[in-house]
Design an enzyme around this catalytic site. Structure first.
Site, short mmCIF file in Angstrom:
data_model
loop_
_atom_site.label_atom_id
_atom_site.label_comp_id
_atom_site.label_asym_id
_atom_site.label_seq_id
_atom_site.Cartn_x
_atom_site.Cartn_y
_atom_site.Cartn_z
N ASP A 30 0.85 -1.19 0.00
CA ASP A 30 0.00 0.00 0.00
C ASP A 30 0.89 1.25 0.00
O ASP A 30 1.89 1.31 0.71
CB ASP A 30 -0.92 0.00 1.24
CG ASP A 30 -2.07 0.97 1.11
OD1 ASP A 30 -3.22 0.53 1.02
OD2 ASP A 30 -1.81 2.20 1.10
N ILE A 31 0.52 2.22 -0.79
CA ILE A 31 1.32 3.45 -0.93
C ILE A 31 1.26 4.29 0.35
O ILE A 31 2.15 5.12 0.59
CB ILE A 31 0.81 4.25 -2.16
CG1 ILE A 31 1.91 5.13 -2.72
CG2 ILE A 31 -0.45 5.05 -1.84
CD1 ILE A 31 1.59 5.70 -4.10
N ASN A 86 -12.65 -3.22 2.72
CA ASN A 86 -13.58 -2.10 2.78
C ASN A 86 -14.54 -2.21 1.59
O ASN A 86 -14.09 -2.41 0.46
CB ASN A 86 -12.83 -0.77 2.72
CG ASN A 86 -11.96 -0.56 3.96
OD1 ASN A 86 -12.33 -0.96 5.06
ND2 ASN A 86 -10.80 0.05 3.77
N GLY A 92 -16.17 2.65 3.69
CA GLY A 92 -15.02 3.52 3.49
C GLY A 92 -14.16 3.14 2.29
O GLY A 92 -12.99 3.51 2.22
N GLN A 93 -14.75 2.42 1.33
CA GLN A 93 -13.97 2.03 0.15
C GLN A 93 -13.66 3.27 -0.69
O GLN A 93 -14.54 4.07 -0.99
CB GLN A 93 -14.77 1.02 -0.69
CG GLN A 93 -13.99 0.47 -1.87
CD GLN A 93 -14.74 -0.63 -2.61
OE1 GLN A 93 -15.87 -0.99 -2.25
NE2 GLN A 93 -14.11 -1.18 -3.64
N HIS A 99 -10.16 -5.16 -3.42
CA HIS A 99 -8.83 -5.42 -2.87
C HIS A 99 -8.94 -5.84 -1.42
O HIS A 99 -9.82 -5.40 -0.70
CB HIS A 99 -7.92 -4.18 -3.00
CG HIS A 99 -8.50 -2.93 -2.47
ND1 HIS A 99 -9.47 -2.21 -3.15
CD2 HIS A 99 -8.29 -2.26 -1.31
CE1 HIS A 99 -9.81 -1.16 -2.44
NE2 HIS A 99 -9.12 -1.16 -1.31
N HIS A 101 -6.92 -5.79 2.04
CA HIS A 101 -5.80 -5.24 2.81
C HIS A 101 -5.27 -6.32 3.74
O HIS A 101 -6.05 -6.98 4.44
CB HIS A 101 -6.26 -4.09 3.70
CG HIS A 101 -6.75 -2.87 2.99
ND1 HIS A 101 -5.98 -1.73 2.86
CD2 HIS A 101 -7.93 -2.59 2.40
CE1 HIS A 101 -6.69 -0.80 2.23
NE2 HIS A 101 -7.88 -1.30 1.93
P1 AMP Z 1 -9.81 1.44 0.34
O1 AMP Z 1 -10.17 2.54 1.28
O2 AMP Z 1 -10.03 0.07 0.94
O3 AMP Z 1 -10.43 1.59 -1.02
O4 AMP Z 1 -8.25 1.54 0.21
C1 AMP Z 1 -7.56 1.95 -0.93
C2 AMP Z 1 -6.10 1.81 -0.61
O5 AMP Z 1 -5.36 1.91 -1.81
C3 AMP Z 1 -5.56 2.87 0.35
O6 AMP Z 1 -5.01 2.23 1.50
C4 AMP Z 1 -4.49 3.58 -0.48
O7 AMP Z 1 -3.38 3.97 0.28
C5 AMP Z 1 -4.15 2.54 -1.51
N1 AMP Z 1 -3.61 3.05 -2.78
C6 AMP Z 1 -4.16 4.01 -3.56
N2 AMP Z 1 -3.41 4.21 -4.65
C7 AMP Z 1 -2.36 3.36 -4.56
C8 AMP Z 1 -1.23 3.09 -5.39
N3 AMP Z 1 -1.01 3.75 -6.53
N4 AMP Z 1 -0.35 2.15 -4.98
C9 AMP Z 1 -0.55 1.49 -3.83
N5 AMP Z 1 -1.60 1.67 -3.01
C10 AMP Z 1 -2.49 2.61 -3.36
#
Ligand code: AMP
Ligand code: ZN
Length: 116
Positions: A30-31, A86, A92-93, A99, A101
């Protein structure tokens, strides 16, 4: 899905810190990590959310869940980890490409649900 950020990662249009890939799944860090270990498990097929999964995706979902503990251990989670999906607005998606986590580290994670 032209504008989906995770589809762009799958197509290698956006870089990622990849830790696993096969024909069905890509897994990368995760970024914006919430803990020392925080990676995302993503099906290569675009699925908006857990709401949009179908019966014929049972093996795909099972495959991802079975990979979670193996990769968590490889990434240093020897004593537990957390899996979060999520889903939708209330969940909170933020990225609408399904995906999982996987979150962990050395210390116990904060409680996920706060009563108030
Ligand atoms: P969600 O709230 O479950 O939709 O989480 C989306 C997740 O994607 C968040 O934890 C972000 O930090 C992660 N994210 C968004 N863009 C990127 C990216 N380019 N590379 C890696 N993780 C990302
Ligand atoms: Zn997508």
């Amino acid at each position: 899905m032209d504008n989906c950020i995770f589809c762009k990662i799958i197509r290698k249009e956006i870089p990622c810190n990849k830790i696993y890939e096969d024909t069905d799944i890509i897994i990368f860090n995760d970024i914006n990590p919430a803990a020392p270990v925080h990676f995302l498990m993503i099906p290569k097929q675009h699925i908006d959310s857990l709401y949009d999964t179908q019966d014929d995706q049972q093996s795909l979902l099972g495959k991802m869940l079975l990979l979670a503990p193996k990769l968590a251990k490889e990434q240093g989670c020897e004593d537990g980890f957390r899996v979060v999906i999520n889903t939708g607005r209330v969940g909170g998606q933020e990225v609408f490409h399904l995906h999982i986590h996987v979150i962990g580290g050395r210390e116990r994670l904060a409680p996920m649900i706060h009563s108030n």
